[in-house]
Design an enzyme around this catalytic site. Structure first.
Site, PDB file in Angstrom:
ATOM      1  N   ALA A 121      12.506  18.498 -19.849  1.00 42.87           N
ATOM      2  CA  ALA A 121      11.843  17.420 -19.114  1.00 42.87           C
ATOM      3  C   ALA A 121      11.882  16.149 -19.943  1.00 42.87           C
ATOM      4  CB  ALA A 121      10.396  17.803 -18.805  1.00 42.87           C
ATOM      5  N   ASP A 122      11.771  15.030 -19.250  1.00 44.82           N
ATOM      6  CA  ASP A 122      11.625  13.755 -19.938  1.00 44.82           C
ATOM      7  C   ASP A 122      10.740  12.855 -19.086  1.00 44.82           C
ATOM      8  OD1 ASP A 122      12.801  12.256 -22.408  1.00 44.82           O
ATOM      9  OD2 ASP A 122      12.667  10.793 -20.786  1.00 44.82           O
TER      10      ASP A 122
END
Length: 195
Positions: free
Chosen positions: A73-74
């Site tokens: 994820a970012d």
């Protein structure tokens, strides 16, 4: 859950993401952070950056974890087309807070789940957050606490900055760093979680 399910690898060193997963009973089998250049491309929008980085992180970790499900994820904070940094200095965090003061912004998290067969499921979650107008004293006190370090947009909603939020529309866990509903959907779709 089926015994034959693949191991789950979290491609992140973030303790917040591990804590969020633990809230819904998920403990990754392995933590495998990646070295990914997070520099935005020319004219890349905040939402595009979040999606691209999540996919790149998942691909990079998958290369070192054959046979595993890789979750990456970012999180990116955006004000209009502008991408706010993950604040590394107090001056950077101050600039972020001054920009966010009294206005709405978007928190985008790209989530990617790379399967052992190379397929990749993705989600992009957008949460709208509005801060009250911040006084100089509020900014100074928040900066003194240090929780802004390394945080997208220079703040942590799960800490002292939560008192600045006058409006939030969308996923609260997204603003912390991992939208749990969408993450669970991806894991169910891959057969790792029971329906």
């Amino acid at each position: 859950m089926p015994a034959e399910r693949p191991p789950l690898v979290l491609a992140s060193a973030s303790p917040r993401r591990r804590d969020l997963l633990a809230r819904i009973g998920i403990v990754p089998d392995r933590i495998l952070p990646t070295e990914t250049d997070e520099t935005p491309r020319r004219e890349e929008l905040p939402r595009q950056l979040a999606a691209r980085l999540a996919a790149e992180k998942a691909a990079a970790a998958a290369a070192h974890a054959p046979g595993a499900l890789v979750l990456a994820a970012d999180t990116v904070v955006g004000v209009g087309r502008r991408i706010l940094p993950k604040a590394e200095t107090e001056a950077e965090a101050r600039r972020c807070l001054e920009l966010l003061s009294g206005r709405r912004h978007h928190v985008y998290t790209g989530v990617a789940l790379r399967r052992p067969d190379g397929g990749c499921g993705t989600r992009l979650v957008d949460t709208v957050v509005a801060f009250q107008r911040l006084t100089e004293a509020q900014i100074a006190a928040y900066l003194a606490g240090g929780e802004w370090q390394g945080k997208a947009g220079g703040y942590a909603i799960q800490g002292g900055a939560e008192m600045f939020v006058r409006f939030l529309s969308g996923s609260h866990s997204n603003v912390i760093g991992l939208p749990l509903f969408e993450t669970a959907q991806l894991l169910r779709g891959a057969g790792w979680l029971r329906p």
